[in-house]
Scaffold this motif. Structure first.
Motif, PDB file in Angstrom:
ATOM      1  N   VAL A  45       0.525  -1.125   0.365  1.00 27.55           N
ATOM      2  CA  VAL A  45       0.218  -0.073   0.055  1.00 27.55           C
ATOM      3  C   VAL A  45       0.537   1.006   0.147  1.00 27.55           C
ATOM      4  O   VAL A  45       0.389   2.564  -0.762  1.00 27.55           O
ATOM      5  CB  VAL A  45      -0.656   0.256   1.091  1.00 27.55           C
ATOM      6  N   LEU A  46       1.724   0.877   0.513  1.00 34.32           N
ATOM      7  CA  LEU A  46       2.844   2.356   0.928  1.00 34.32           C
ATOM      8  C   LEU A  46       3.255   2.606  -0.360  1.00 34.32           C
ATOM      9  O   LEU A  46       3.573   4.266  -1.240  1.00 34.32           O
ATOM     10  CB  LEU A  46       3.004   2.660   1.849  1.00 34.32           C
ATOM     11  N   ALA A  92      14.382  -3.163   8.125  1.00 37.96           N
ATOM     12  CA  ALA A  92      12.864  -3.004   8.879  1.00 37.96           C
ATOM     13  C   ALA A  92      13.174  -0.842   9.183  1.00 37.96           C
ATOM     14  O   ALA A  92      12.771  -0.434   8.537  1.00 37.96           O
ATOM     15  CB  ALA A  92      12.818  -3.557   9.647  1.00 37.96           C
ATOM     16  N   PHE A  93      14.883  -0.826   9.337  1.00 36.05           N
ATOM     17  CA  PHE A  93      14.933   0.312   9.885  1.00 36.05           C
ATOM     18  C   PHE A  93      14.782   1.219   8.223  1.00 36.05           C
ATOM     19  O   PHE A  93      14.450   2.762   8.493  1.00 36.05           O
ATOM     20  CB  PHE A  93      15.795   0.859  10.528  1.00 36.05           C
ATOM     21  N   LYS A  94      15.707   0.536   7.321  1.00 39.14           N
ATOM     22  CA  LYS A  94      15.394   1.508   6.155  1.00 39.14           C
ATOM     23  C   LYS A  94      14.214   1.424   5.349  1.00 39.14           C
ATOM     24  O   LYS A  94      13.808   2.905   5.171  1.00 39.14           O
ATOM     25  CB  LYS A  94      16.759   0.751   5.023  1.00 39.14           C
ATOM     26  N   LEU A  95      13.735   0.727   5.606  1.00 39.04           N
ATOM     27  CA  LEU A  95      12.414   0.609   5.095  1.00 39.04           C
ATOM     28  C   LEU A  95      11.417   1.982   5.766  1.00 39.04           C
ATOM     29  O   LEU A  95      10.795   2.563   5.049  1.00 39.04           O
ATOM     30  CB  LEU A  95      11.474  -0.815   4.969  1.00 39.04           C
ATOM     31  N   GLY A 144       9.766   7.655   5.901  1.00 41.02           N
ATOM     32  CA  GLY A 144       8.907   8.523   6.921  1.00 41.02           C
ATOM     33  C   GLY A 144       8.678   8.180   8.460  1.00 41.02           C
ATOM     34  O   GLY A 144       6.965   8.731   8.429  1.00 41.02           O
ATOM     35  N   LEU A 145       8.381   6.710   8.114  1.00 39.63           N
ATOM     36  CA  LEU A 145       7.501   6.335   9.425  1.00 39.63           C
ATOM     37  C   LEU A 145       8.184   5.721  10.417  1.00 39.63           C
ATOM     38  O   LEU A 145       9.574   4.877  10.177  1.00 39.63           O
ATOM     39  CB  LEU A 145       6.478   5.196   8.749  1.00 39.63           C
ATOM     40  N   ALA A 146       7.554   5.295  11.342  1.00 35.14           N
ATOM     41  CA  ALA A 146       8.370   4.024  12.354  1.00 35.14           C
ATOM     42  C   ALA A 146       7.974   2.731  11.791  1.00 35.14           C
ATOM     43  O   ALA A 146       6.704   2.840  11.260  1.00 35.14           O
ATOM     44  CB  ALA A 146       7.063   4.068  13.619  1.00 35.14           C
ATOM     45  N   ILE A 147       8.865   1.852  12.875  1.00 36.51           N
ATOM     46  CA  ILE A 147       8.505   0.354  12.033  1.00 36.51           C
ATOM     47  C   ILE A 147       7.020  -0.440  12.047  1.00 36.51           C
ATOM     48  O   ILE A 147       6.131  -0.878  11.233  1.00 36.51           O
ATOM     49  CB  ILE A 147      10.211  -0.617  12.530  1.00 36.51           C
ATOM     50  N   GLU A 148       6.924   0.131  13.275  1.00 32.98           N
ATOM     51  CA  GLU A 148       5.469  -0.305  13.891  1.00 32.98           C
ATOM     52  C   GLU A 148       4.499   0.133  13.053  1.00 32.98           C
ATOM     53  O   GLU A 148       3.294  -0.468  13.191  1.00 32.98           O
ATOM     54  CB  GLU A 148       4.740   0.353  15.874  1.00 32.98           C
ATOM     55  N   ASP A 149       4.209   0.863  12.231  1.00 34.61           N
ATOM     56  CA  ASP A 149       3.722   2.186  11.835  1.00 34.61           C
ATOM     57  C   ASP A 149       3.472   0.901  10.440  1.00 34.61           C
ATOM     58  O   ASP A 149       2.262   1.254   9.371  1.00 34.61           O
ATOM     59  CB  ASP A 149       3.753   3.225  10.826  1.00 34.61           C
ATOM     60  N   TRP A 205       5.249   3.690  -6.669  1.00 36.00           N
ATOM     61  CA  TRP A 205       6.283   3.928  -6.980  1.00 36.00           C
ATOM     62  C   TRP A 205       6.767   1.891  -8.214  1.00 36.00           C
ATOM     63  O   TRP A 205       5.831   1.052  -6.873  1.00 36.00           O
ATOM     64  CB  TRP A 205       7.660   2.900  -5.995  1.00 36.00           C
ATOM     65  N   SER A 206       7.405   1.233  -8.184  1.00 41.05           N
ATOM     66  CA  SER A 206       7.062  -0.504  -8.963  1.00 41.05           C
ATOM     67  C   SER A 206       8.123  -0.952  -7.235  1.00 41.05           C
ATOM     68  O   SER A 206       8.843  -0.709  -6.872  1.00 41.05           O
ATOM     69  CB  SER A 206       7.685  -0.960  -9.944  1.00 41.05           C
ATOM     70  N   GLN A 207       7.851  -2.520  -7.486  1.00 38.38           N
ATOM     71  CA  GLN A 207       8.569  -3.251  -6.635  1.00 38.38           C
ATOM     72  C   GLN A 207      10.154  -2.826  -6.978  1.00 38.38           C
ATOM     73  O   GLN A 207      11.264  -2.668  -6.072  1.00 38.38           O
ATOM     74  CB  GLN A 207       8.552  -4.677  -7.102  1.00 38.38           C
ATOM     75  N   GLN A 208      10.596  -2.547  -8.336  1.00 38.94           N
ATOM     76  CA  GLN A 208      12.049  -2.396  -8.516  1.00 38.94           C
ATOM     77  C   GLN A 208      12.422  -1.038  -8.292  1.00 38.94           C
ATOM     78  O   GLN A 208      13.130  -1.159  -7.657  1.00 38.94           O
ATOM     79  CB  GLN A 208      12.073  -2.548 -10.060  1.00 38.94           C
ATOM     80  N   ASP A 209      11.222  -0.096  -8.439  1.00 35.77           N
ATOM     81  CA  ASP A 209      12.249   1.468  -7.869  1.00 35.77           C
ATOM     82  C   ASP A 209      11.858   1.071  -5.948  1.00 35.77           C
ATOM     83  O   ASP A 209      13.484   1.429  -5.959  1.00 35.77           O
ATOM     84  CB  ASP A 209      10.809   1.813  -8.029  1.00 35.77           C
ATOM     85  N   LEU A 210      11.260   0.546  -5.600  1.00 33.30           N
ATOM     86  CA  LEU A 210      11.575   0.133  -4.227  1.00 33.30           C
ATOM     87  C   LEU A 210      13.526  -0.930  -3.781  1.00 33.30           C
ATOM     88  O   LEU A 210      13.838  -0.154  -2.335  1.00 33.30           O
ATOM     89  CB  LEU A 210      10.577  -0.473  -3.425  1.00 33.30           C
ATOM     90  N   ALA A 211      13.047  -1.386  -4.213  1.00 35.51           N
ATOM     91  CA  ALA A 211      13.712  -2.289  -4.537  1.00 35.51           C
ATOM     92  C   ALA A 211      15.531  -1.460  -4.185  1.00 35.51           C
ATOM     93  O   ALA A 211      16.495  -1.674  -4.115  1.00 35.51           O
ATOM     94  CB  ALA A 211      14.236  -3.437  -5.942  1.00 35.51           C
TER      95      ALA A 211
END
Length: 71
Positions: free
Chosen positions: A7-8, A45-48, A53-58, A14-20
């Motif tokens: 969702v984010l 997880a911290f990098k994500l 711009g969110l907390a890991i828990e989000d 972004w495509s999966q490749q963009d995020l990768a």
């Protein structure tokens, strides 16, 4: 582990490749995380969290939260 990654990513168009590319991982790794087949390492997880711009828990949901959301 359930997550909001797809969702984010879609909200940013972004495509999966963009995020990768932003994470310096393979597209297959992003797909595996999104589908819950792979839980990312803590540094990833911290990098994500930083990228979105969110907390890991989000981004990642604990099992208790998953069950509560389903009820």
């Amino acid at each position: 582990m359930k997550n909001r990654l797809r969702v984010l990513r879609a909200e940013r168009e972004w495509s999966q490749q963009d995020l990768a590319d932003r994470l310096d991982v393979s597209r297959q790794s992003v797909n595996a995380i999104e589908t819950g087949k792979y839980d990312p390492s803590l540094p990833l997880a911290f990098k994500l969290a930083d990228i979105f711009g969110l907390a890991i828990e989000d981004i990642f949901l604990r099992e208790e939260e998953q069950q509560a959301a389903a009820e």
